[in-house]
Design a protein around this motif. Structure first.
Motif, PDB file in Angstrom:
ATOM      1  N   SER A 149      34.132  33.702  45.901  1.00 27.30           N
ATOM      2  CA  SER A 149      35.326  34.004  46.681  1.00 27.30           C
ATOM      3  C   SER A 149      36.106  32.769  47.071  1.00 27.30           C
ATOM      4  O   SER A 149      37.210  32.869  47.616  1.00 27.30           O
ATOM      5  CB  SER A 149      34.947  34.782  47.950  1.00 27.30           C
ATOM      6  OG  SER A 149      34.028  34.041  48.729  1.00 27.30           O
ATOM      7  N   ASP A 170      42.318  37.812  39.669  1.00 28.41           N
ATOM      8  CA  ASP A 170      42.291  39.221  40.066  1.00 28.41           C
ATOM      9  C   ASP A 170      42.495  40.165  38.884  1.00 28.41           C
ATOM     10  O   ASP A 170      42.127  41.337  38.962  1.00 28.41           O
ATOM     11  CB  ASP A 170      43.387  39.489  41.109  1.00 28.41           C
ATOM     12  CG  ASP A 170      43.088  38.813  42.436  1.00 28.41           C
ATOM     13  OD1 ASP A 170      41.964  38.304  42.593  1.00 28.41           O
ATOM     14  OD2 ASP A 170      43.974  38.774  43.309  1.00 28.41           O
ATOM     15  N   PRO A 190      39.613  46.211  39.776  1.00 28.16           N
ATOM     16  CA  PRO A 190      38.907  46.103  41.064  1.00 28.16           C
ATOM     17  C   PRO A 190      38.223  47.402  41.464  1.00 28.16           C
ATOM     18  O   PRO A 190      38.653  48.492  41.076  1.00 28.16           O
ATOM     19  CB  PRO A 190      40.031  45.743  42.044  1.00 28.16           C
ATOM     20  CG  PRO A 190      41.283  46.254  41.405  1.00 28.16           C
ATOM     21  CD  PRO A 190      41.070  46.108  39.927  1.00 28.16           C
ATOM     22  N   ILE A 209      35.791  39.169  46.351  1.00 27.38           N
ATOM     23  CA  ILE A 209      37.207  38.800  46.375  1.00 27.38           C
ATOM     24  C   ILE A 209      38.002  40.043  46.718  1.00 27.38           C
ATOM     25  O   ILE A 209      37.987  41.026  45.969  1.00 27.38           O
ATOM     26  CB  ILE A 209      37.666  38.255  45.007  1.00 27.38           C
ATOM     27  CG1 ILE A 209      36.868  37.003  44.625  1.00 27.38           C
ATOM     28  CG2 ILE A 209      39.155  37.944  45.024  1.00 27.38           C
ATOM     29  CD1 ILE A 209      37.203  36.481  43.236  1.00 27.38           C
ATOM     30  N   THR A 220      41.342  42.111  46.935  1.00 25.01           N
ATOM     31  CA  THR A 220      42.615  42.071  46.206  1.00 25.01           C
ATOM     32  C   THR A 220      43.708  42.906  46.859  1.00 25.01           C
ATOM     33  O   THR A 220      44.870  42.784  46.482  1.00 25.01           O
ATOM     34  CB  THR A 220      42.420  42.574  44.766  1.00 25.01           C
ATOM     35  OG1 THR A 220      41.963  43.935  44.794  1.00 25.01           O
ATOM     36  CG2 THR A 220      41.387  41.721  44.041  1.00 25.01           C
ATOM     37  N   TYR A 238      38.480  45.379  45.663  1.00 28.13           N
ATOM     38  CA  TYR A 238      37.762  44.108  45.645  1.00 28.13           C
ATOM     39  C   TYR A 238      37.020  43.912  44.322  1.00 28.13           C
ATOM     40  O   TYR A 238      36.794  44.862  43.561  1.00 28.13           O
ATOM     41  CB  TYR A 238      36.751  44.066  46.800  1.00 28.13           C
ATOM     42  CG  TYR A 238      35.576  45.003  46.614  1.00 28.13           C
ATOM     43  CD1 TYR A 238      34.341  44.519  46.174  1.00 28.13           C
ATOM     44  CD2 TYR A 238      35.686  46.373  46.857  1.00 28.13           C
ATOM     45  CE1 TYR A 238      33.255  45.376  45.993  1.00 28.13           C
ATOM     46  CE2 TYR A 238      34.610  47.231  46.685  1.00 28.13           C
ATOM     47  CZ  TYR A 238      33.400  46.726  46.253  1.00 28.13           C
ATOM     48  OH  TYR A 238      32.339  47.575  46.068  1.00 28.13           O
ATOM     49  N   HIS A 239      36.673  42.655  44.084  1.00 26.20           N
ATOM     50  CA  HIS A 239      35.788  42.297  42.976  1.00 26.20           C
ATOM     51  C   HIS A 239      34.458  41.864  43.577  1.00 26.20           C
ATOM     52  O   HIS A 239      34.419  40.919  44.376  1.00 26.20           O
ATOM     53  CB  HIS A 239      36.370  41.150  42.148  1.00 26.20           C
ATOM     54  CG  HIS A 239      37.625  41.507  41.415  1.00 26.20           C
ATOM     55  ND1 HIS A 239      37.652  42.456  40.415  1.00 26.20           N
ATOM     56  CD2 HIS A 239      38.900  41.049  41.537  1.00 26.20           C
ATOM     57  CE1 HIS A 239      38.890  42.562  39.948  1.00 26.20           C
ATOM     58  NE2 HIS A 239      39.645  41.729  40.612  1.00 26.20           N
TER      59      HIS A 239
END
Length: 309
Positions: free
Chosen positions: A141, A197, A202, A219, A221, A272-273
C-alpha cells in the motif's frame, strides 16, 4: 559503477545501523504487539518515526524516484553520448568488431550489473522492513516501498538505464541526454504509481470491514453506494437520515448515518486491492517496464546503426 557501489554500501550501512538501533530501542521499551497498528503502539511508533525520520524520508520519499533517475543519467546517458561527443565511436567502428557487437557488449554488460544492483537494493530494503514494516506500513500500500522491494527496483533501474542509452543515441550530447532522462523518469514514475489501480479488477467490501482491510495493507481505490434495488448511485438522497446537530462532520455522526442508511437499503462499499496481490502487481509492473525496456533497446540499436550508415 564505483559510485553506485559506494551508494549501495552507504545506504546498506545506514539501513543496518537504524535497524540494529531500533531493535535495541524496542527491547528497552517493550510493549506487547508493538510496533504495529494497535492503539497502545502509538507512542512507540511515534518515537521510532522521530528517531529515524531522516531514514524514512530517504527510503520512502527520495530513493524510489532518485535511484532510477541517477542510474539512467549516470550509467545510461554517458555510455553512448560520450562516445559520440569525443568521436571515439568512429575509431571503434573501424576495427574488426561490428557495431552490433560493440553496442551489445557495452549495453549488455552494464544491464546485467544494473539488475544486480537493483536486486541488491531490494534485498537490503526488504531486510530493513522486517524491523520497520509495522511503522511505515506494508510495502503493497506504500507506493514508495512498493518500487523498492521485490523485482520492482531491478525493473525500474534497468528501464532507466536503457532509457538513458536510447536518449543518448538520439541526442548525442551527454549533458542533454542526462537532462532528458531525468525529465522522462520524473514523468513516467508518477504515471506508473497511479496506474497500479488498473492492474486488476478491485474487490468490494462493506464499510464495517474498512479498518481491517487497511490494517492488512490493502490499496483502497474508491467507494460505491448501492440503492435498495442494488444499482450503483453517486450518493443516497440527502433527505434520508439527516445527521444530528453538531454531528455532521464527525466520525460518530457518519457511522450513525451509514447505519441508518443501511437499515433503509442503501449500502456503502469500498473498492480495494488486497495485499495478497503484491506479487501479481510486482510482476505486472515489471512486465510493463520490461516491454518498455525492450522497445528502448531497439530504438538505441536501430538509431546507432542508422548513424553508422
Amino acid at each position: 559503477m564505483l559510485a553506485t557501489t559506494g551508494l549501495l554500501v552507504v545506504l546498506g550501512a545506514l539501513l543496518l545501523a537504524s535497524a540494529l538501533d531500533a531493535t535495541r530501542y524496542l527491547a528497552e521499551h517493550v510493549v506487547a504487539g508493538c510496533p504495529g497498528p494497535a492503539e497502545q503502539c502509538r507512542a512507540v511508533n511515534a518515537a521510532l518515526t522521530q528517531r529515524y525520520g531522516l531514514v524514512y524520508q530517504a527510503v520512502l520519499g527520495i530513493l524510489p524516484l532518485l535511484g532510477p533517475a541517477l542510474v539512467g543519467a549516470f550509467w545510461g546517458a554517458p555510455l553512448i553520448g560520450r562516445e559520440f561527443e569525443r568521436g571515439t565511436n568512429k575509431l571503434a567502428w573501424t576495427q574488426s568488431v561490428s557495431v552490433r557487437r560493440w553496442l551489445g557488449v557495452k549495453v549488455g554488460l552494464l544491464a546485467v550489473l544494473v539488475v544486480a544492483a537493483g536486486l541488491a537494493l531490494s534485498a537490503m530494503v526488504g531486510a530493513w522492513l522486517s524491523v520497520f514494516d509495522d511503522v511505515v506500513g506494508p510495502a503493497f500500500s506504500n507506493a514508495g516501498l512498493f518500487n523498492l522491494v521485490g523485482v520492482a527496483a531491478a525493473a525500474w533501474w534497468l528501464f532507466a538505464f536503457t532509457l538513458g542509452v536510447a536518449v543518448s543515441t538520439i541526442v548525442r550530447r551527454t549533458l542533454a541526454a542526462m537532462a532528458v532522462t531525468f525529465a522522462v523518469i520524473a514523468l513516467v514514475f508518477p504515471v506508473m504509481v497511479f496506474a497500479r489501480d488498473a492492474y486488476a479488477e478491485p474487490l468490494r467490501a462493506s464499510y464495517t470491514e474498512y479498518q481491517a482491510i487497511l490494517d492488512q495493507g490493502a490499496i483502497l481505490t474508491g467507494n460505491v453506494w448501492t440503492d435498495t434495488s442494488g444499482r450503483e448511485i453517486a450518493d443516497p438522497p440527502s433527505a434520508l437520515c439527516p445527521p444530528a446537530p453538531g454531528e455532521a462532520d464527525t466520525e460518530a455522526g457518519q457511522r450513525k448515518r451509514d447505519s441508518c442508511l443501511a437499515g433503509q437499503g442503501y449500502l456503502a462499499t469500498v473498492e480495494y486491492h488486497p495485499a495478497s496481490r503484491f506479487w501479481r502487481f510486482q510482476w505486472t509492473q515489471a512486465a510493463i517496464l520490461a516491454v518498455s525496456t525492450a522497445l528502448l533497446g531497439a530504438v538505441a540499436f536501430s538509431w546507432t546503426l542508422r548513424r553508422r550508415q
